[in-house]
Design a protein around this motif. Structure first.
Motif, PDB file in Angstrom:
ATOM      1  N   TRP A   1       0.823  -1.205   0.000  1.00  0.00           N
ATOM      2  CA  TRP A   1       0.000   0.000   0.000  1.00  0.00           C
ATOM      3  C   TRP A   1       0.864   1.265   0.000  1.00  0.00           C
ATOM      4  O   TRP A   1       0.576   2.214  -0.728  1.00  0.00           O
ATOM      5  CB  TRP A   1      -0.930  -0.030   1.217  1.00  0.00           C
ATOM      6  CG  TRP A   1      -1.707   1.219   1.413  1.00  0.00           C
ATOM      7  CD1 TRP A   1      -2.793   1.644   0.709  1.00  0.00           C
ATOM      8  CD2 TRP A   1      -1.441   2.229   2.384  1.00  0.00           C
ATOM      9  NE1 TRP A   1      -3.226   2.850   1.192  1.00  0.00           N
ATOM     10  CE2 TRP A   1      -2.408   3.228   2.215  1.00  0.00           C
ATOM     11  CE3 TRP A   1      -0.477   2.379   3.383  1.00  0.00           C
ATOM     12  CZ2 TRP A   1      -2.434   4.366   3.009  1.00  0.00           C
ATOM     13  CZ3 TRP A   1      -0.515   3.509   4.159  1.00  0.00           C
ATOM     14  CH2 TRP A   1      -1.482   4.490   3.976  1.00  0.00           C
ATOM     15  N   ILE A   2       1.918   1.267   0.796  1.00  0.00           N
ATOM     16  CA  ILE A   2       2.822   2.424   0.835  1.00  0.00           C
ATOM     17  C   ILE A   2       3.483   2.636  -0.520  1.00  0.00           C
ATOM     18  O   ILE A   2       3.610   3.769  -0.987  1.00  0.00           O
ATOM     19  CB  ILE A   2       3.864   2.269   1.966  1.00  0.00           C
ATOM     20  CG1 ILE A   2       3.184   2.513   3.314  1.00  0.00           C
ATOM     21  CG2 ILE A   2       5.055   3.197   1.782  1.00  0.00           C
ATOM     22  CD1 ILE A   2       4.045   2.209   4.516  1.00  0.00           C
ATOM     23  N   PHE A   3       3.885   1.539  -1.175  1.00  0.00           N
ATOM     24  CA  PHE A   3       4.486   1.674  -2.506  1.00  0.00           C
ATOM     25  C   PHE A   3       3.487   2.285  -3.483  1.00  0.00           C
ATOM     26  O   PHE A   3       3.818   3.228  -4.207  1.00  0.00           O
ATOM     27  CB  PHE A   3       4.987   0.321  -3.025  1.00  0.00           C
ATOM     28  CG  PHE A   3       5.585   0.423  -4.403  1.00  0.00           C
ATOM     29  CD1 PHE A   3       6.847   0.970  -4.574  1.00  0.00           C
ATOM     30  CD2 PHE A   3       4.875   0.016  -5.509  1.00  0.00           C
ATOM     31  CE1 PHE A   3       7.397   1.095  -5.837  1.00  0.00           C
ATOM     32  CE2 PHE A   3       5.414   0.136  -6.782  1.00  0.00           C
ATOM     33  CZ  PHE A   3       6.678   0.673  -6.945  1.00  0.00           C
ATOM     34  N   PHE A   4       2.263   1.766  -3.509  1.00  0.00           N
ATOM     35  CA  PHE A   4       1.244   2.312  -4.409  1.00  0.00           C
ATOM     36  C   PHE A   4       0.986   3.783  -4.111  1.00  0.00           C
ATOM     37  O   PHE A   4       0.950   4.621  -5.020  1.00  0.00           O
ATOM     38  CB  PHE A   4      -0.071   1.525  -4.278  1.00  0.00           C
ATOM     39  CG  PHE A   4      -0.210   0.408  -5.259  1.00  0.00           C
ATOM     40  CD1 PHE A   4      -0.991   0.541  -6.399  1.00  0.00           C
ATOM     41  CD2 PHE A   4       0.435  -0.792  -5.041  1.00  0.00           C
ATOM     42  CE1 PHE A   4      -1.131  -0.493  -7.302  1.00  0.00           C
ATOM     43  CE2 PHE A   4       0.304  -1.841  -5.934  1.00  0.00           C
ATOM     44  CZ  PHE A   4      -0.485  -1.699  -7.073  1.00  0.00           C
ATOM     45  N   THR A   5       0.784   4.102  -2.838  1.00  0.00           N
ATOM     46  CA  THR A   5       0.435   5.464  -2.451  1.00  0.00           C
ATOM     47  C   THR A   5       1.568   6.439  -2.768  1.00  0.00           C
ATOM     48  O   THR A   5       1.345   7.501  -3.353  1.00  0.00           O
ATOM     49  CB  THR A   5       0.084   5.527  -0.954  1.00  0.00           C
ATOM     50  OG1 THR A   5      -0.984   4.610  -0.703  1.00  0.00           O
ATOM     51  CG2 THR A   5      -0.332   6.917  -0.530  1.00  0.00           C
ATOM     52  N   THR A   6       2.786   6.077  -2.402  1.00  0.00           N
ATOM     53  CA  THR A   6       3.924   6.960  -2.647  1.00  0.00           C
ATOM     54  C   THR A   6       4.160   7.147  -4.146  1.00  0.00           C
ATOM     55  O   THR A   6       4.388   8.268  -4.605  1.00  0.00           O
ATOM     56  CB  THR A   6       5.198   6.399  -1.983  1.00  0.00           C
ATOM     57  OG1 THR A   6       4.938   6.199  -0.597  1.00  0.00           O
ATOM     58  CG2 THR A   6       6.373   7.348  -2.149  1.00  0.00           C
ATOM     59  N   THR A   7       4.073   6.070  -4.896  1.00  0.00           N
ATOM     60  CA  THR A   7       4.266   6.164  -6.343  1.00  0.00           C
ATOM     61  C   THR A   7       3.175   7.021  -6.976  1.00  0.00           C
ATOM     62  O   THR A   7       3.463   7.864  -7.834  1.00  0.00           O
ATOM     63  CB  THR A   7       4.307   4.761  -6.972  1.00  0.00           C
ATOM     64  OG1 THR A   7       5.358   4.005  -6.355  1.00  0.00           O
ATOM     65  CG2 THR A   7       4.564   4.831  -8.467  1.00  0.00           C
ATOM     66  N   ALA A   8       1.934   6.841  -6.537  1.00  0.00           N
ATOM     67  CA  ALA A   8       0.835   7.659  -7.064  1.00  0.00           C
ATOM     68  C   ALA A   8       1.053   9.136  -6.753  1.00  0.00           C
ATOM     69  O   ALA A   8       0.877   9.995  -7.629  1.00  0.00           O
ATOM     70  CB  ALA A   8      -0.498   7.187  -6.492  1.00  0.00           C
TER      71      ALA A   8
END
Length: 154
Positions: free
Chosen positions: A124-131
């Motif tokens: 989730w952190i990867f998705f959120t940060t990348t977004a």
């Protein structure tokens, strides 16, 4: 490394680095206790980002005859800009889906599932940060375009 390469990859590198830092420090960060408040807010924000980006994409298409857009096309970077907007939309939409999944999971996590939740939180952190970084890239580029238009180019 060229600026074009940096521009293309920094959202993913940043997302990866933040995710690694989370896995390293996850014992100091209690996401589970804040998930019930955090996830709904972030689901809303990422859904709003999708709407904003779709609007930005339509504005970009409507500016087709502006000299700034013609210059981007002649310089061969217009395709990158469109691609960056599409990537930001996909990552924001993906964040919405992963966050909604997290909202459901956080309601059912027990002590034995904590490791699974830590792994999920890393994703989730990867998705959120990348977004967020993909959105930042689009906003930064659009700001440059708007500055060019403000200088009197039409």
């Amino acid at each position: 490394m060229t600026s074009e390469t940096i521009e293309r990859w920094y959202p993913y590198v940043f997302g990866f680095v933040i995710t690694i830092l989370y896995f390293y420090f996850h014992r100091l960060i209690d996401v589970l206790s804040t998930a019930k408040v955090l996830f709904p807010v972030l689901a809303s924000i990422s859904a709003i980002a999708v709407g904003f980006l779709l609007t930005a994409q339509s504005i970009l298409l409507s500016m087709d005859q502006r000299s700034v857009i013609k210059g981007l096309k002649q310089g061969g970077v217009y395709g990158y800009l469109v691609g960056y907007v599409v990537q930001a939309i996909y990552w924001s939409f993906g964040t919405t889906i992963v966050t909604a999944t997290g909202m459901v999971l956080s309601l059912h996590v027990n002590v034995s599932d904590r490791v699974s939740f830590v792994i999920f939180t890393g994703v989730w952190i990867f998705f959120t940060t990348t977004a967020v970084m993909c959105c930042y890239r689009v906003i930064r580029i659009f700001s440059k375009i708007l500055r060019q238009l403000a200088k009197g180019e039409s």
